[in-house]
Design a protein around this motif. Structure first.
Motif, PDB file in Angstrom:
ATOM      1  N   LEU A  64       0.744  -1.323   0.054  1.00  0.00           N
ATOM      2  CA  LEU A  64       0.005  -0.019   0.073  1.00  0.00           C
ATOM      3  C   LEU A  64       0.702   1.286   0.093  1.00  0.00           C
ATOM      4  O   LEU A  64       0.543   2.315  -0.657  1.00  0.00           O
ATOM      5  N   GLY A  65       1.829   1.426   0.645  1.00  0.00           N
ATOM      6  CA  GLY A  65       3.054   2.448   0.585  1.00  0.00           C
ATOM      7  C   GLY A  65       3.487   2.875  -0.667  1.00  0.00           C
ATOM      8  O   GLY A  65       3.509   4.014  -0.985  1.00  0.00           O
ATOM      9  N   ILE A  66       4.013   1.810  -1.188  1.00  0.00           N
ATOM     10  CA  ILE A  66       4.568   1.929  -2.585  1.00  0.00           C
ATOM     11  C   ILE A  66       3.641   2.377  -3.679  1.00  0.00           C
ATOM     12  O   ILE A  66       3.728   3.219  -4.339  1.00  0.00           O
ATOM     13  N   VAL A 236      10.246   4.164  -7.868  1.00  0.00           N
ATOM     14  CA  VAL A 236       8.872   4.814  -7.979  1.00  0.00           C
ATOM     15  C   VAL A 236       8.973   5.742  -9.189  1.00  0.00           C
ATOM     16  O   VAL A 236       8.122   6.147  -9.851  1.00  0.00           O
ATOM     17  N   VAL A 237      10.085   6.456  -9.475  1.00  0.00           N
ATOM     18  CA  VAL A 237       9.925   7.376 -10.359  1.00  0.00           C
ATOM     19  C   VAL A 237       9.946   6.833 -11.905  1.00  0.00           C
ATOM     20  O   VAL A 237       9.520   7.582 -12.817  1.00  0.00           O
ATOM     21  N   LEU A 238      10.065   5.613 -11.861  1.00  0.00           N
ATOM     22  CA  LEU A 238       9.899   4.987 -12.960  1.00  0.00           C
ATOM     23  C   LEU A 238       8.100   4.905 -13.508  1.00  0.00           C
ATOM     24  O   LEU A 238       8.027   4.846 -14.953  1.00  0.00           O
ATOM     25  N   ALA A 239       7.592   5.057 -12.626  1.00  0.00           N
ATOM     26  CA  ALA A 239       6.010   5.315 -13.088  1.00  0.00           C
ATOM     27  C   ALA A 239       5.836   6.728 -13.815  1.00  0.00           C
ATOM     28  O   ALA A 239       4.765   6.959 -14.467  1.00  0.00           O
ATOM     29  N   VAL A 240       6.518   7.744 -13.595  1.00  0.00           N
ATOM     30  CA  VAL A 240       6.479   9.070 -14.059  1.00  0.00           C
ATOM     31  C   VAL A 240       7.477   9.261 -15.506  1.00  0.00           C
ATOM     32  O   VAL A 240       7.459  10.265 -15.869  1.00  0.00           O
ATOM     33  N   THR A 241       8.275   8.058 -15.932  1.00  0.00           N
ATOM     34  CA  THR A 241       8.905   8.494 -17.075  1.00  0.00           C
ATOM     35  C   THR A 241       8.122   8.572 -18.303  1.00  0.00           C
ATOM     36  O   THR A 241       7.124   8.210 -18.524  1.00  0.00           O
TER      37      THR A 241
END
Length: 637
Positions: A64-66, A236-241
């Motif tokens: 849930l946190g990720i 996590v930043v891979l989600a906004v690439t």
């Protein structure tokens, strides 16, 4: 001429929208071109973010946190930063890191400040090229890896299939994107629809995953795990690439369709799919093997692999086309040597193919696939390229909103300082991955940075030498009537970078041939810090003497020069121009070391190598090769 240039630079910053009517065809185009990269992030982003916590088994709080971090990264970085704010900063309708750099420079008066802004823009552009190499490799690999979920027997075939797809993709680039673009939109629409359906179906079995929408879980995760959470930010930043594509492609579609597609189609589809993957992991933590493909029922997994592969090809195509655009902008802004630009469409100026860039991208992609083998290993290399570009964009946006839009210091700080801190958090969390692959974009970016700054500095020294040693053009014109120079029929076009000085090619022609053509045109090409120069402001013609004219041609950084086409249009202002009776005189400079060199030996060597490998001016300016006379000259810098 200076007054007209100043008038152009004082022009409105914001261009009218490309289209005010949201048609289905327009939205499909946005989906296919703008959102291909970020749309394929669910293939690997959640899995890469959770791998750090799989040692003792995944726990509910970790999932849930990720998930909450990913959802709020999409909201803050993409929605708030790019969609709400950065999309406002268009440079005459165009976007992208170099367009933003040019816009920021326009607001500054100090040469040092302008050069500082240029360095930020160059850094962002260099990292973008790293992104352009990594995106095809990680995207196609992550899609083909779905075959291992279909059957373990496919494991050894993943790399050969991925390489075959990538090789085919790069080899067909010369044909242009027009045909492929016709199917990009529908495929991406099917892709985002599939993302949403798969996510909703799994959420219905475990709706507790909706708790991840609360930022409470993201904050508690950071407080509880601290340094581990900091490391997780690097994945996590891979989600906004791909978020940069929203801004870079604004010139093609306008901000309104991009905003509408994100808020109503792309963001909901991505969020639903991430939540669906989270719901699956809450039910079965073993699904961490590949949560995206395990969302699908058995019968749909193989078709999903084909659909995912098509989507990643589209994402890769968007980055390849973007690399061509950025490269052409760098050429026009004077940061890299002239490169071959082939236009693949008779109607669309932006559809180009650059063979040198294509070859370099292909070599880089193949090396990455062979070296890293899996998308998980490539994830470390991916993050730094993306986050570095994010940081550069935020800094430039801070300058533009403060100085161009007149925002107060408290307001601009309240908006962009938190966003910059988030970008820096993403960036420094990826710095930890340098030994695992993060060095790839840094090494590539550093090499490109050195090459760009060397080329820019070398050209400055070259032009300074021309001005120092050159003969003022007005002095030559004043003495011409008394010189008894023989005039011969025809038109001579002298290409020169210094409009106020006599071209060296003319001096050499007079010295060796003792003649001057009856009509003489001194042509200077100026590259402006705007995307496009209006047609009515393209040419500035000045008569220096009977049948002798000085012509300034101005192009934006999104345009490719065509000298013969512009000169033929001189008939409109009463200057006769016959292409078959015209000779083009160009100087070919050979750089040698001065008695007191102004560049270090290694940089002078690099500049010389780059000069020798630049595309000839005849090809770059589209001058007929059979009408050209080149005269060599040695220049000491």
């Amino acid at each position: 001429m200076p007054s007209r240039l100043a008038a152009l630079q004082r022009g409105s910053v914001t261009a009218p929208e490309k289209s005010q009517v949201l048609t289905p065809a327009l939205i499909l185009g946005v989906l296919g071109v703008v959102y291909g990269d970020i749309g394929t992030s669910p293939l690997y982003a959640l899995r890469a973010s959770l791998l750090l916590f799989t040692g003792g088994g995944l726990e509910r709080w970790e999932i849930l946190g990720i998930l909450s971090l990913i959802i709020w990264a999409l909201i803050l970085t993409v929605t708030v930063k790019y969609v709400v704010f950065v999309l406002r900063a268009d440079n005459r309708g165009e976007g992208g890191i170099l367009a933003l750099m040019a816009l920021a420079q326009r607001t500054l008066t100090s040469d040092r400040a302008r050069w500082g802004v240029a360095l930020i823009g160059i850094t962002g552009a260099c990292l973008f090229f790293g992104d352009g190499i990594i995106t095809p490799a990680i995207s196609v690999l992550s899609a083909v890896e779905g075959l291992k979920v279909v059957s373990p027997h496919f494991e050894d075939a993943v790399i050969p299939i991925a390489l075959a797809i990538l090789l085919a993709l790069f080899l067909v680039q010369y044909r242009g994107t027009g045909l492929m673009g016709a199917v990009f939109g529908p495929i991406c629409a099917a892709w985002f629809g599939t993302l949403a359906v798969l996510g909703v179906w799994e959420m219905l079995h475990n709706p507790v995953v909706l708790l991840a929408l609360s930022p409470h879980y993201a904050l508690m995760f950071c407080i509880e795990y601290r340094f581990a959470a900091f490391i997780a930010f690097g994945s996590v930043v891979l989600a906004v690439t791909g978020a940069e594509a929203l801004y870079a492609d604004m010139g093609h579609f306008g901000r309104r369709p991009i905003r509408w597609a994100w808020l109503w189609l792309v963001l909901p589809a991505l969020a639903l799919n991430y939540l669906g993957q989270g719901a699956l992991l809450l039910r079965d933590p073993a699904a961490i093997e590949n949560p995206f493909f395990l969302l699908a029922p058995d019968w749909f997994r193989l078709p999903l692999v084909f659909l995912a592969t098509a989507a990643t090809i589209i994402a890769s195509q968007a980055m390849i086309s973007g690399a061509y655009t950025i490269a052409r902008q760098c050429v026009q802004l004077g940061f890299i040597p002239r490169l071959a630009v082939n236009h693949t469409s008779a109607t669309e100026e932006g559809q180009i193919y650059m063979p040198q860039i294509n070859a370099l991208l292909l070599i880089g992609v193949v090396i990455l696939v062979m070296e890293f083998h899996t998308s998980d290993n490539l994830a470390a290399a991916y993050g730094i390229a993306v986050t570095g570009t994010f940081v550069c964009t935020t800094i430039l946006a801070f300058i533009v909103f403060r100085r161009q839009f007149g925002w107060s210091w408290p307001l601009v700080a309240a908006v962009f300082v938190p966003l910059l801190l988030l970008d820096l958090l993403f960036f420094f969390s990826n710095v930890l991955k340098i030994p695992q692959g993060g060095y790839v974009p840094l090494v590539l970016g550093a090499a490109l940075f050195v090459m760009m700054t060397t080329w820019h500095r070398g050209r400055e020294l070259l032009f300074a030498r021309f001005r120092q040693d050159g003969l003022p053009l007005k002095s030559f014109i004043a003495r011409l009537p008394q010189s008894r120079t023989v005039r011969v029929p025809g038109t001579a076009v002298f290409m020169t970078s210094q409009a106020d000085f006599l071209p060296g090619a003319l001096l050499h022609n007079l010295k060796h041939n003792k003649v001057l053509h009856e009509r003489v045109l001194f042509v200077t090409v100026a590259n402006e810090a705007v995307p496009y120069v209006p047609v009515d402001q393209r040419r500035v013609v000045e008569q220096l003497a009977p049948d002798i004219h000085r012509i300034a041609l101005r192009y934006g950084f999104q345009e490719s020069p065509n000298i013969p086409k512009e000169l033929e249009a001189l008939k409109e202002v009463g200057i006769p121009f016959e292409p078959m009776q015209t000779s083009y005189f160009l100087g070919r400079e050979t750089v040698v070391a001065a008695a007191v060199p102004k560049m270090s030996k290694w940089r002078q060597w690099l500049f010389t190598i780059m000069s020798r490998n630049a595309v000839p001016a005849t090809e770059f300016f589209r001058i007929p090769s059979d009408r050209v006379v080149e005269l060599g000259v040695r220049v000491a810098i």
